[in-house]
Structures are given as structure tokens and as C-alpha cells.
Write a protein that holds these residues in place. Structure first.
Motif, PDB file in Angstrom:
ATOM      1  N   LEU A   1       0.868  -1.188   0.000  1.00  0.00           N
ATOM      2  CA  LEU A   1       0.000   0.000   0.000  1.00  0.00           C
ATOM      3  C   LEU A   1       0.899   1.230   0.000  1.00  0.00           C
ATOM      4  N   LEU A   2       0.797   2.024  -1.052  1.00  0.00           N
ATOM      5  CA  LEU A   2       1.633   3.219  -1.167  1.00  0.00           C
ATOM      6  C   LEU A   2       0.774   4.469  -1.153  1.00  0.00           C
ATOM      7  N   GLY A   3       1.385   5.583  -0.866  1.00  0.00           N
ATOM      8  CA  GLY A   3       0.660   6.853  -0.871  1.00  0.00           C
ATOM      9  C   GLY A   3       1.478   7.922  -0.175  1.00  0.00           C
ATOM     10  N   ARG A   4       1.156   9.173  -0.478  1.00  0.00           N
ATOM     11  CA  ARG A   4       1.900  10.286   0.113  1.00  0.00           C
ATOM     12  C   ARG A   4       1.582  10.422   1.603  1.00  0.00           C
ATOM     13  N   ASN A   5       2.362  11.249   2.297  1.00  0.00           N
ATOM     14  CA  ASN A   5       2.097  11.523   3.708  1.00  0.00           C
ATOM     15  C   ASN A   5       0.688  12.084   3.881  1.00  0.00           C
ATOM     16  N   GLY A   6      -0.028  11.592   4.857  1.00  0.00           N
ATOM     17  CA  GLY A   6      -1.359  12.132   5.175  1.00  0.00           C
ATOM     18  C   GLY A   6      -2.458  11.676   4.241  1.00  0.00           C
ATOM     19  N   CYS A   7      -2.175  10.710   3.365  1.00  0.00           N
ATOM     20  CA  CYS A   7      -3.209  10.273   2.418  1.00  0.00           C
ATOM     21  C   CYS A   7      -4.169   9.258   3.045  1.00  0.00           C
ATOM     22  N   GLY A   8      -3.831   8.755   4.237  1.00  0.00           N
ATOM     23  CA  GLY A   8      -4.767   7.866   4.935  1.00  0.00           C
ATOM     24  C   GLY A   8      -4.357   6.407   4.982  1.00  0.00           C
ATOM     25  N   LYS A   9      -3.098   6.109   4.697  1.00  0.00           N
ATOM     26  CA  LYS A   9      -2.640   4.706   4.707  1.00  0.00           C
ATOM     27  C   LYS A   9      -2.781   4.092   6.109  1.00  0.00           C
ATOM     28  N   SER A  10      -2.216   4.790   7.104  1.00  0.00           N
ATOM     29  CA  SER A  10      -2.286   4.259   8.476  1.00  0.00           C
ATOM     30  C   SER A  10      -3.729   4.211   8.960  1.00  0.00           C
ATOM     31  N   SER A  11      -4.499   5.233   8.601  1.00  0.00           N
ATOM     32  CA  SER A  11      -5.919   5.259   9.013  1.00  0.00           C
ATOM     33  C   SER A  11      -6.650   4.053   8.435  1.00  0.00           C
ATOM     34  N   LEU A  12      -6.356   3.735   7.185  1.00  0.00           N
ATOM     35  CA  LEU A  12      -7.013   2.584   6.552  1.00  0.00           C
ATOM     36  C   LEU A  12      -6.664   1.290   7.293  1.00  0.00           C
TER      37      LEU A  12
ATOM     38  N   LEU B   1      -2.834   4.795  -2.732  1.00  0.00           N
ATOM     39  CA  LEU B   1      -3.918   5.611  -2.174  1.00  0.00           C
ATOM     40  C   LEU B   1      -3.713   7.043  -2.643  1.00  0.00           C
ATOM     41  N   LYS B   2      -4.672   7.550  -3.400  1.00  0.00           N
ATOM     42  CA  LYS B   2      -4.546   8.914  -3.909  1.00  0.00           C
ATOM     43  C   LYS B   2      -5.908   9.593  -3.855  1.00  0.00           C
ATOM     44  N   ASP B   3      -5.952  10.760  -3.286  1.00  0.00           N
ATOM     45  CA  ASP B   3      -7.194  11.526  -3.134  1.00  0.00           C
ATOM     46  C   ASP B   3      -8.294  10.694  -2.465  1.00  0.00           C
TER      47      ASP B   3
END
Lengths: 113, 218
Positions: free
Chosen positions: B34-45, B195-197
Motif C-alpha cells: 500500500l503506497l501513498g503520500r504523507n497524510g493520504c490515509g494509509k495508516s488510518s485505513l 492511495l490517492k485523493d
């Protein structure tokens, strides 16, 4: 699922001293004011539990994840740990009242008369 | 073989939609990166799947059976970004409660465990503790493992030691792993999701990571 008795002990260990302190102070108040304050001392213990949960949530929240990864919710861990603590408190009360009954049947409570 | 499915997840913080069109599935035997920028919600997911973060809407199920809390009954284990081991108990005692008895020999044979099994978490350095905690989660009883930044705070050589362990573990479990060290994620994963937008983009070709603006070049 992991051994719940061992897990409960690990969960209870860091909060043991704090809660034993509340239990001993409650026993002291019962000795001074008599058995009629016993109900209030359960309320005093509840204050101890509330402060325990607050302090743990503030200072040791990170370790909650260990217990969740062992398969248990934090609510459940608190329920087991605090049930264990209240059992110790009730045992302390039982020993106190039994000792007073047998060894000091004419014990006079010094305060609140 | 079980399949973990996360769907219809919607998460909002202060009126800002963090997650809105998330679809993710992971079979046992599979590693999902799972990739994505900082604050995109990876950890939240990951926390929503694990059951420690409430979302406005969510469906998390294993084999189409809804699960309220992922951690109940050891269905899902989660490596958080922070240290999680109690500091006053010996590591071998903590490990015995967490590690799957079927994986115990593999775990107990790890050099990091051999070095520190009789110490407490407070006596181990940050990077080594991180390595131990990651290994405990990977070898835990859970059917699905969520790893939040396992390659962060450890040296490159330690990261290289992790990858075969993750691959070996994936023979029995489903693993979802996220990290900013995307090259490690690409190397260890069977599938990659970006994860984007607030939406999941299923990546079929690594070039798409450039197209979506996650990396500038491979």
C-alpha cells in the motif's frame, strides 16, 4: 488466543501499586470510621479505577496494541484486571472484619461518634 | 484460504474526506503493498481494518463475513508505527503469548530473538526493538497481518533480512504492508495499491506510480 490469566497479570502489574494504595487507604478509613463507611469506600475504589484508566490512557496507551494483537480488547483487559483488584479488596475487607471480630470484639472506632 | 475484504470505507477529519472510495482485498498467500503520500490515509485505513479507528462507513469482512473488530479472536494483527511492547516484562514472556506455536521454532531461531530474549523492551535499542516487534507480529497467530512502516527506523541490512521473512510468512497468511521506502514495497509485494485523493488505485505497472505523481522516476 493467548493465555488470558498471564495477559491479565501483565496488564494489571503496572497499575497494581496504585490500586493497592487505594485499597489500603480504604481499609484505613474503615478502621478509623467503622464499617458504616464501607459503601463509601467502594466509591473510593471506583475513583481509583477512574484515575487508573485516565493515567494509563495518558502514559501507556502504546502498549494497548500488544493486548489487541493478542486477541483481546482493552475494555476486556480492564474488566479482568479490575475484577481481580476488587476481589483482592473484598478479601482484605473479609480478613479485616474477621480479625476484628475474633481478636478485638470491643474495638471502638475513634472517629465520627 | 481466507480472503480479507475492505470496502465502502469513508473517513472524514474536520470536514475533509480522507478516505472515500476504498476497495481492497487480500487473500492468504498474498502480499499487498500500500503506497501513498504523507497524510493520504494509509495508516488510518490499516487502523480501520484492524478495528481501532471508527469510520463513518466501512465494510471489513473475511470470506464475506463482516467483522466488527479485526483483532478479535486473532483474525488480524497490526504493527503500529510506534513501539507497543510493555517495557517491564521480559521479551521471551511477551513473545510466547503473541507468537503462533506453529511458527515458534522459526521465531525463536531468529538472531535478534536469540540476542535479546532475556531482556525487557526497555533494555533494547530503538531499531532492534522495532525489528523484534515486527518479527513478533509477522509470526503471530493472526490470519492477516497489517504492517505499518516496517522498514522505517531500521538499517538497510535489517530491511533486507525482513523481506524473505515476509515472503515466507505470506505462504500461510495475507499481508498488507505500507512504507515510504517504495522500492522495498515493490520488491516484497504481489500487488501494489496506491492511495490517492482518498481512493485506491490498483497498480498493474510500476510506471503508473509516475503517472499518478507518486514518484518521479523508477
Amino acid at each position: 488466543m493467548a493465555n488470558i490469566r498471564t495477559l491479565t497479570w501483565y496488564f494489571y502489574k503496572p497499575i497494581l501499586a496504585w490500586n493497592i494504595g487505594f485499597s489500603i487507604s480504604a481499609i484505613f478509613y474503615i478502621l478509623v470510621y467503622g464499617p458504616r463507611v464501607t459503601g463509601f469506600m467502594f466509591f473510593w475504589k471506583a475513583v481509583g479505577y477512574a484515575s487508573t484508566i485516565f493515567l494509563q490512557s495518558y502514559s501507556a496507551k502504546n502498549v494497548y496494541m500488544y493486548y489487541r494483537n493478542a486477541g483481546y480488547s482493552i475494555k476486556r483487559m480492564y474488566t479482568y484486571a479490575l475484577a481481580f483488584d476488587i476481589a483482592i479488596f473484598i478479601l482484605m475487607l473479609f480478613i479485616l472484619f474477621t480479625a476484628l471480630h475474633f481478636f478485638a470484639p470491643h474495638y471502638v472506632y475513634t472517629k465520627g461518634r | 484460504m481466507y480472503t480479507l475484504r475492505a470496502d465502502s470505507i469513508e473517513l472524514t477529519f474536520d470536514g475533509r474526506k480522507i478516505l472515500q472510495d476504498v476497495h481492497l482485498s487480500c487473500k492468504q498467500g498474498e502480499v499487498i503493498g500500500l503506497l501513498g503520500r504523507n497524510g493520504c490515509g494509509k495508516s488510518s485505513l490499516l487502523k480501520i481494518i484492524f478495528g481501532t479507528l471508527n469510520a463513518a462507513h466501512r465494510y471489513v469482512g473475511i470470506d464475506d463475513k463482516f467483522i466488527h473488530k479485526g483483532y478479535h479472536n486473532n483474525r488480524i494483527a497490526y504493527l503500529p508505527q510506534h513501539n507497543y511492547l510493555p517495557t517491564n516484562i521480559r521479551i521471551d514472556k511477551l513473545a510466547r503469548l503473541l507468537v503462533d506455536p506453529l511458527s515458534w521454532d522459526d521465531f525463536a531461531g531468529l538472531p535478534i530473538y536469540q540476542r535479546y530474549f532475556n531482556k525487557t523492551a526497555g533494555q533494547v535499542s530503538g531499531g532492534e526493538l522495532r525489528q523484534l516487534e515486527t518479527m513478533m507480529i509477522i509470526h503471530s497467530r493472526a490470519d492477516f497481518i497489517l504492517l505499518d512502516e516496517p522498514f522505517t527506523h531500521i538499517s538497510p541490512i535489517q530491511a533486507d533480512e525482513f523481506k524473505p521473512v515476509i515472503r515466507a510468512c505470506a505462504k500461510r497468511k495475507g499481508i498488507i504492508v505500507t512504507d515510504h521506502q517504495y522500492y522495498n514495497i515493490l520488491e516484497v509485494s504481489d500487488k501494489v495499491i496506491l492511495l490517492k485523493d482518498g481512493c485506491t488505485k490498483h497498480i498493474t505497472n510500476n510506471e503508473e506510480l509516475i503517472t499518478y505523481g507518486y514518484i518521479s522516476g523508477i
